[in-house]
Enzyme design. Structure first.
Site, PDB file in Angstrom:
ATOM      1  N   ASP A 106      -0.053   8.368   4.884  1.00  0.00           N
ATOM      2  CA  ASP A 106       1.171   7.372   4.757  1.00  0.00           C
ATOM      3  C   ASP A 106       0.842   6.205   5.228  1.00  0.00           C
ATOM      4  OD1 ASP A 106       3.521   6.607   4.340  1.00  0.00           O
ATOM      5  OD2 ASP A 106       4.472   8.267   5.005  1.00  0.00           O
TER       6      ASP A 106
HETATM    7  C1  BGC Z   1       6.836   6.042   3.594  1.00  0.00           C
HETATM    8  C2  BGC Z   1       6.219   6.542   2.299  1.00  0.00           C
HETATM    9  C3  BGC Z   1       6.091   5.762   1.344  1.00  0.00           C
HETATM   10  C4  BGC Z   1       5.243   4.604   2.025  1.00  0.00           C
HETATM   11  C5  BGC Z   1       4.943   3.416   0.994  1.00  0.00           C
HETATM   12  C6  BGC Z   1       6.060   4.915   4.125  1.00  0.00           C
HETATM   13  O1  BGC Z   1       6.706   4.131   5.099  1.00  0.00           O
HETATM   14  O2  BGC Z   1       6.873   7.114   4.838  1.00  0.00           O
HETATM   15  O3  BGC Z   1       7.250   7.683   1.889  1.00  0.00           O
HETATM   16  O4  BGC Z   1       5.697   6.128   0.263  1.00  0.00           O
HETATM   17  O5  BGC Z   1       5.817   3.899   3.121  1.00  0.00           O
HETATM   18  O6  BGC Z   1       6.021   2.603   0.754  1.00  0.00           O
END
Ligand code: BGC
Length: 737
Positions: free
Chosen positions: A280
């Site tokens: 993440d």
């Molecule tokens: C989130 C993810 C997301 C990623 C990219 C993160 O802050 O937890 O679910 O896919 O950002 O946007």
């Protein structure tokens, strides 16, 4: 002689991958040419500026692409923009390795469908698969190769804002929905031009942060982890999900992004996952904040060793991997494996053959927000609506009546598309007022009033309420549209009070005092504590955030053009003190007994939720016969037919979701009082009856025993059937091992 000729013509006229050799050979040859720096570059992903989904933005990501130090970009979409970025990679770098573009296509791309929690209330797997397919269709036409979805985190705590993005509290249903969404995004074979790769997230147990606070620690028994939280990830992987995203949280002290047991032992060795693992957003860097890495170098080492292949937005691999290899703290073979997995995904997408395969403006135009998408958006939206209450059959509304349409969601377009609404344009969303006006077709009369702000920021509450009360007094019925603004759910949107904002509740109180019947139409991304609303409203319609066609879908239900059939996939508490609250609880040694003090209960609230899992009304009624079993003893290898006859005993045709639950009455570990094991959606004409059956087998009765072995134990079991998790008919049988 004709056959070989046809085969020859077929092979030569089939362009896909024609220019590149078979995948393994191709990648081996390519990797032989790559320097270590180029390899590490493939393991880096940076965000473009089209969406902000984390704290940092790397302004110079284009320079990094030119230097061959980027394998993937997120938050870039549009055929033109992705083509422009792809061009940098393909024309400037030595080996011309194309980029893979990832984006959060969570519930639609441009045409927005209901938030996932809302959509799960349809219990309609084919419908959800179709939403994912159509979203993929639009996204793929706009340059996106890969979605960061489905989010399959089981969530039992409505304080956590991201409960909106999942499929609710149940691991069995969550697993079926996970499979459907993966199939929808990817199709049968990953890489089709009108699909995107899926990414199951957030691995693992991100939906169980302590106290419902986003990013917080997770700590639970291994049995709970394996039985409740892990199944949907496993199901998504079995369904072919091409990628996995690590979660931000730690589990029992070990952050997922540094968890070798999770990312390698479980995911790769036990589950045989073959795709790649992305972190993440800046999750590698955050290993320092977690307190498990002293510095960036150690964070890198931990993440790569644990099994991370692609780093999102952190930029640490480029900085640290070469030194870690030199110092023998990381093995080159590990890097090669990661790079191979990433290149394989690019190969499967056909990007080595044509890096611009998904970035074609001509192709996008007729696909995006096309009729099939809009029709589906309305259908899936109305099927996601849950009728929570309908006293004295206040609904459906009579078209000829005078309706006071009141509340901050009446003209609202921004919020109804919900959180994580990708590239969706809220200006294209249908408001409630527009939907109702279209549906009443010139009959009756509508008066509208805002009544309240979304949240009490402007201090104008009294004037707004007074206007609303005056209008309500002259109407036959009040349709009151209240709820949470969209930003109150989603990421970094935890709340300790899971209620309709107070200023909106003040409006409800004032309208209740008029004595007019009230239909409450709710907009929200999480289960809310609706004690007050349940007391004051005669009917409650849960609409979540329904997306582009919101207003039309709600009007379809309010006027009875569509008979609501949604059922909750998550429990609604009476108040926050009951949280976490879910149906699959254990008995405890002192089960609730109203007459006995020393039993498991509260002094100031019931143990029961306001609306249980599986709950949802219809404009008709369904009655259930007793549960029939084909045998009363089940032996391994045998099946047990569980059946129930359901009758539409009301005055309208309608659809019911028949739910089957089990309970293992005595086992070496205490088992949940109910566990969903099957369901069927049936449409019955008024007066019609139908037998609904489910074939139960040993698999349905397995659990982790004391030795953590996945097994069954002989003994008595209960099987239950009904229209929600509370009101069930039951029968029992004996398992003989
Ligand atoms: C989130 C993810 C997301 C990623 C990219 C993160 O802050 O937890 O679910 O896919 O950002 O946007």
């Amino acid at each position: 002689m004709i056959r070989p000729l046809i085969l020859f013509l077929f092979l030569t006229s089939f362009p896909v991958h024609a220019a590149v050799p078979k995948m393994d050979t191709f990648i081996t040859q390519l990797m032989a040419k790559m320097t270590l720096e180029e390899k590490i570059g493939q393991m880096e992903q940076y965000t473009a500026e089209m969406a902000v989904t984390g704290n940092s933005i790397k302004g110079d990501y284009r320079d990094e692409i030119i230097k061959g130090r980027v394998g993937s970009i997120l938050n870039a979409h549009g055929a033109k923009f992705t083509r422009e970025l792809q061009k940098i990679a393909v024309e400037n770098t030595r080996l011309k390795i194309p980029l893979i573009f990832g984006y959060d296509v969570i519930h639609g791309f441009k045409t927005i469908f209901p938030i996932p929690l809302g959509e799960s209330s349809s219990w309609d797997l084919k419908l959800m698969e179709k939403s994912a397919r159509l979203a993929a269709n639009e996204a793929a036409a706009e340059g996106v190769h890969w979605t960061f979805a489905p989010m399959v985190d089981i969530a039992r705590d409505p304080r956590w804002g991201r409960i909106a993005e999942g499929a609710g509290e149940d691991p069995w249903l969550g697993s079926r929905i996970a499979e459907a969404r993966v199939r929808g995004f990817q199709g049968d074979v990953p890489g089709a031009q009108d699909r995107v790769l899926a990414c199951v997230k957030h691995f693992a147990a991100y939906g169980a942060p302590i106290a419902g606070r986003d990013y917080n620690s997770v700590d639970m028994s291994e049995r709970e982890l394996r039985e409740t939280y892990l199944p949907p990830y496993a199901a998504a992987i079995n369904a072919g999900a091409a990628t996995v995203m690590t979660s931000f949280n730690d589990i029992a002290g070990v952050p997922s992004t540094a968890n070798e047991w999770l990312l390698t032992d479980l995911l790769r060795r036990q589950w045989k996952f073959k795709g790649f693992v992305v972190t993440d957003y800046t999750a590698v860097n955050e290993l320092i904040q977690h307190g498990v890495a002293a510095d960036e170098k150690q964070a890198t080492q931990l993440a790569v060793r644990a099994g991370v292949d692609l780093e999102m937005q952190g930029g640490l691999f480029t900085k640290n991997v070469p030194a870690l290899i030199k110092e023998h703290k990381l093995n080159r073979a590990l890097i090669d494996k990661s790079v191979r997995r990433i290149l394989e995904a690019k190969y499967k997408l056909g990007l080595f053959n044509d890096p611009y395969r998904f970035s074609d403006e001509q192709r996008a135009q007729p696909i995006v927000m096309a009729r099939d998408k809009m029709e589906h958006a309305r259908e899936v939206a109305r099927r996601s609506i849950v009728l929570l209450k309908n006293s004295r059959s206040l609904l459906p509304l009579k078209r000829a009546s005078t309706i006071a349409l009141i509340g901050p969601f009446v003209d609202n377009q921004r919020d109804v598309i919900g959180n994580w609404s990708a590239a969706g344009d809220w200006k294209k969303a249908v408001s409630l007022a527009v939907g109702i006006n279209a549906a009443r077709a010139g009959q009756g009369k509508i008066v509208t009033a805002q009544g309240a702000e979304l949240v009490d920021s402007k201090g104008s509450t009294d004037a707004l309420i007074n206007e609303a009360v005056t209008k309500a007094k002259n109407a036959d019925v009040v349709v009151l549209a209240l709820g949470e603004p969209e930003w109150m759910s989603g990421e970094a949107a935890s709340r300790t009070r899971v209620r309709v904002p107070e200023n909106q509740q003040a409006l409800l109180r004032a309208l209740h005092a008029t004595g007019k019947p009230i239909v409450l139409v709710l907009f929200n991304g999480r289960p809310l504590a609706l004690e007050l609303e349940n007391e004051m409203a005669d009917a409650i319609v849960e609409t979540w955030f329904l997306g582009t066609q919101s207003g039309h879908a709600i009007a379809d239900v309010l006027f009875g053009d569509y008979n609501p059939a949604g059922k909750l996939t998550v429990t609604f508490p009476v108040n926050e003190g009951q949280i976490p609250i879910y149906y699959a609880t254990k008995l405890t040694g002192r089960p609730f007994n109203a007459k006995s003090k020393y039993t498991s209960k509260y002094l100031d609230a019931s143990n029961e939720p306001l609306f249980p899992f599986g709950w949802g009304l219809s404009y008709t009624n369904f009655t259930y016969s007793s549960v029939q079993l084909s045998r009363d003893r089940l032996r391994p290898g045998q099946k047990l037919k569980v059946s129930v006859t359901v009758t539409n005993s009301g005055a309208r045709d309608g659809e019911e979701t028949v739910q089957f639950y089990i309970h293992d009455l005595v086992a070496s570990v205490s088992r949940p009082v109910k566990q969903l094991r099957s369901f069927a959606k049936i449409f019955l004409k008024k007066g019609e009856s139908r037998e609904v059956a489910f074939e139960l087998s040993l698999e349905d009765l397995k659990f982790y025993n004391q030795a953590m072995k996945w097994t069954t134990e002989p003994g008595r079991f209960k099987v239950m059937a009904g229209g929600n998790s509370r009101d069930l008919k039951e029968a029992s049988f004996t398992l003989i091992n």
